[in-house]
Design a protein around this motif. Structure first.
Motif, short mmCIF file in Angstrom:
data_model
loop_
_atom_site.label_atom_id
_atom_site.label_comp_id
_atom_site.label_asym_id
_atom_site.label_seq_id
_atom_site.Cartn_x
_atom_site.Cartn_y
_atom_site.Cartn_z
N VAL A 98 2.33 4.57 -13.83
CA VAL A 98 3.46 3.84 -13.23
C VAL A 98 4.77 4.56 -13.54
O VAL A 98 5.64 4.69 -12.68
N MET A 99 4.90 5.09 -14.77
CA MET A 99 6.13 5.84 -15.09
C MET A 99 6.22 7.11 -14.24
O MET A 99 7.29 7.51 -13.79
N PHE A 100 5.06 7.73 -14.02
CA PHE A 100 5.00 8.92 -13.15
C PHE A 100 5.51 8.56 -11.75
O PHE A 100 6.31 9.29 -11.15
N PRO A 104 0.83 -1.20 0.00
CA PRO A 104 0.00 0.00 0.00
C PRO A 104 0.87 1.25 0.00
O PRO A 104 1.81 1.34 0.78
N SER A 105 0.57 2.21 -0.86
CA SER A 105 1.36 3.43 -0.91
C SER A 105 0.43 4.63 -0.94
O SER A 105 -0.41 4.76 -1.83
N ALA A 106 0.59 5.50 0.05
CA ALA A 106 -0.30 6.67 0.16
C ALA A 106 -0.16 7.59 -1.05
O ALA A 106 -1.13 8.15 -1.54
N LEU A 107 1.09 7.72 -1.55
CA LEU A 107 1.30 8.63 -2.69
C LEU A 107 0.67 8.10 -3.97
O LEU A 107 0.23 8.86 -4.82
N THR A 108 0.60 6.76 -4.10
CA THR A 108 -0.06 6.19 -5.28
C THR A 108 -1.56 6.51 -5.26
O THR A 108 -2.16 6.85 -6.28
N VAL A 109 -2.15 6.41 -4.06
CA VAL A 109 -3.58 6.74 -3.93
C VAL A 109 -3.79 8.21 -4.31
O VAL A 109 -4.74 8.57 -5.02
N LEU A 110 -2.87 9.04 -3.84
CA LEU A 110 -2.98 10.48 -4.13
C LEU A 110 -2.85 10.72 -5.64
O LEU A 110 -3.64 11.48 -6.22
N LEU A 111 -1.89 10.05 -6.28
CA LEU A 111 -1.73 10.22 -7.72
C LEU A 111 -2.99 9.77 -8.46
O LEU A 111 -3.48 10.46 -9.35
N GLY A 112 -3.54 8.63 -8.04
CA GLY A 112 -4.76 8.13 -8.67
C GLY A 112 -5.93 9.10 -8.52
O GLY A 112 -6.66 9.37 -9.47
N GLY A 157 -5.13 22.43 -1.81
CA GLY A 157 -4.46 23.36 -2.70
C GLY A 157 -4.42 22.86 -4.13
O GLY A 157 -4.68 23.60 -5.08
N ALA A 158 -4.16 21.56 -4.28
CA ALA A 158 -3.96 20.99 -5.62
C ALA A 158 -5.22 21.02 -6.46
O ALA A 158 -5.21 21.42 -7.62
N ILE A 186 1.88 20.45 -9.91
CA ILE A 186 2.31 21.36 -10.98
C ILE A 186 2.02 20.74 -12.34
O ILE A 186 1.64 21.44 -13.27
N THR A 187 2.18 19.41 -12.46
CA THR A 187 2.13 18.81 -13.80
C THR A 187 0.80 18.17 -14.20
O THR A 187 0.42 18.22 -15.36
N LEU A 188 0.10 17.54 -13.25
CA LEU A 188 -1.09 16.77 -13.64
C LEU A 188 -2.16 17.57 -14.40
O LEU A 188 -2.75 17.04 -15.33
N PRO A 189 -2.43 18.83 -13.98
CA PRO A 189 -3.48 19.56 -14.73
C PRO A 189 -3.15 19.70 -16.22
O PRO A 189 -4.05 19.84 -17.04
N ILE A 190 -1.86 19.67 -16.58
CA ILE A 190 -1.48 19.79 -17.99
C ILE A 190 -1.27 18.40 -18.61
O ILE A 190 -1.66 18.14 -19.74
N PHE A 191 -0.64 17.48 -17.83
CA PHE A 191 -0.29 16.18 -18.39
C PHE A 191 -1.51 15.30 -18.68
O PHE A 191 -1.58 14.65 -19.70
N MET A 192 -2.48 15.27 -17.73
CA MET A 192 -3.59 14.33 -17.90
C MET A 192 -4.44 14.60 -19.14
O MET A 192 -4.78 13.67 -19.86
N PRO A 193 -4.80 15.88 -19.42
CA PRO A 193 -5.56 16.12 -20.66
C PRO A 193 -4.78 15.66 -21.91
O PRO A 193 -5.39 15.16 -22.86
N LEU A 194 -3.45 15.79 -21.89
CA LEU A 194 -2.64 15.33 -23.03
C LEU A 194 -2.69 13.81 -23.16
O LEU A 194 -2.83 13.27 -24.26
#
Length: 441
Positions: free
Chosen positions: A373-375, A162-170, A298-299, A352-360
């Motif tokens: 996973v690469m992220f 279990p990884s808290a940061l993975t949940v956050l990324l998801g 904030g994010a 900083i990156t997800l709002p731009i990366f995910m739509p792409l």
């Protein structure tokens, strides 16, 4: 009144402003709060905009998808405060025969076991550092050989659920949390295996880095007892959490609750749980989770204001209009993440990156789990990159005075190289990341 501004201006203000504030050393949560207030005032229309900001902030943390975070953190905290973690190290140590760099190998294996039962990278590094580092140094290990493996395996913790940061990324990116958690398993285990191979080969070539020392040899049941008594039951929690998620019996949140309950139940069964250490664990969980949730507020509002101002869309159009092949765009994203990893922490990288990366990623129709996973691999690399890597600071904090920052930087270099190679492998062979989630899902 809404203030009109070109999307370029909005992008500079929001992305540039938040980056500058983080570089100036303002805590992440506050950097984004300041920019969000300015952004809401300018782009959402003065006072009503601020009211909307407050509403969105509450909605962003009241999300059920974020519940696994405190539960995963709690699992790790209970293990560390009850002393079960030490029993795991003992169980692992008895099983490992006299290989070159034996204690460094024990640290990697024990760290891999911890990452399967704890959701916090910093806790793993701090604990292995304070328990194993003094022993290694006392037995004549070179500081570089003693600190490197501990930091490297702490970072792998982020990939193995279990990884808290993975949940956050998801939850911030909209990628399936359970697939992302399972997607990190293979790269994480491959990295652990690569670390062990590196240690053995390095010490074979240069034995003075890790002098072989006499260790107590156990035989028969005595050798296996701590493994069956402590390691196996604790690792079975990981199996239950992953199995319940991948079979679809439970959501990530329910799986996390099962995991936390099982961890507390085991601590009780071992008679290791006292009121005092339970309170310590809860206190640790509250402070870590509070920090993460503050950052999420904030994010989420940041990406909402960014898209409302037209900046997200403008940037996405700009990049897709270049006619670059999707793989080139993804490679560019990974380079940006590695660059950011040198300067900012993992959560800021996502924000900083997800709002731009995910739509792409969606526009190009790219496999989201593969991208996720690469992220994660880029983020775990960021934990190790000098000069500000979080785990380098953690290690310096728990290491004795004779271990210098120079030692730590040198120690971590080969492991960063291996992480880069793993990123390249996943990039060219996506199956490494997506095979397991597809098979289980």
């Amino acid at each position: 009144m809404t203030w009109s501004m070109s999307w370029q201006g909005a992008a500079w203000l929001m992305l540039g402003g938040s980056t500058v504030l983080i570089f100036l050393g303002l805590p992440v949560a506050f950097s984004f709060l300041v920019i969000n207030i300015i952004g809401a005032w300018l782009f959402l229309g003065g006072e009503p905009g601020l009211v909307q900001l407050a509403r969105n902030s509450v909605a962003s943390v009241a999300s059920f998808a974020l519940t696994p975070i405190p539960l995963f953190v709690l699992m790790g905290e209970v293990l560390f405060h009850t002393g079960l973690a030490v029993k795991v190290i003992d169980g692992v140590e008895r099983l490992i025969r006299n290989v070159p760099g034996r204690l460094a190998v024990v640290a990697v294996v024990a760290g891999t076991v911890f990452s399967a039962i704890s959701g916090s990278t910093i806790a793993t590094t701090a604990m292995l550092g304070s328990l194993m580092l003094p022993v290694m140094l006392a037995r004549g290990y070179h500081p570089v050989m003693a600190t490197g493996p501990i930091m490297a395996i702490g970072a792998v913790d982020m990939l193995i659920p279990p990884s808290a940061l993975t949940v956050l990324l998801g939850s911030l990116s909209g990628i399936s949390i359970s697939k992302l958690l399972i997607g990190g398993v293979m790269p994480g285990l491959l990295l652990s295996a690569a670390f062990i191979a590196y240690i053995v080969v390095r010490v074979k070539l240069k034995p003075e880095l890790a002098p072989a020392s006499a260790f107590q040899e156990y035989h028969g049941w005595e050798k296996l007892r701590p493994f069956f008594q402590y390691v196996l039951p604790l690792v079975s929690i990981f199996v239950i959490v992953v199995a319940s998620m991948s079979a679809g019996w439970a959501t990530p949140t329910e799986s996390a609750a099962i995991g936390a309950l099982a961890t507390v139940a085991l601590a009780l069964a071992y008679r290791a749980l006292t009121i005092e250490n339970l309170l310590q664990a809860l206190h640790g969980t509250a402070s870590i989770s509070g920090m993460i949730l503050f950052i999420i507020v904030g994010a989420t509002t940041f990406s909402q204001i960014l898209s409302f101002s037209g900046a997200s869309n403008g940037l996405v159009e700009l990049i897709t209009g270049q006619g670059l092949p999707p793989l080139a765009v993804i490679a560019g994203m990974m380079l940006i993440l590695i660059f950011l990893g040198v300067f900012v922490d993992q959560v800021s990288m996502m924000m900083i990156t997800l709002p731009i990366f995910m739509p792409l990623v969606q526009r190009f129709g790219i496999d989201q789990v593969w991208f996720g996973v690469m992220f994660l691999i880029c983020m775990q690399m960021g934990l190790l990159l000098p000069p500000h890597g979080m785990l380098l600071m953690t290690m310096k904090g728990v290491a004795p005075a004779e271990v210098t920052m120079g030692h730590i930087f040198r120690a971590v270099t080969p492991f960063v190289v291996m992480s880069v190679l793993m990123l390249v492998l996943v990039f060219f062979v996506p199956a490494v990341a997506v095979w397991l989630p597809q098979m289980l899902g």
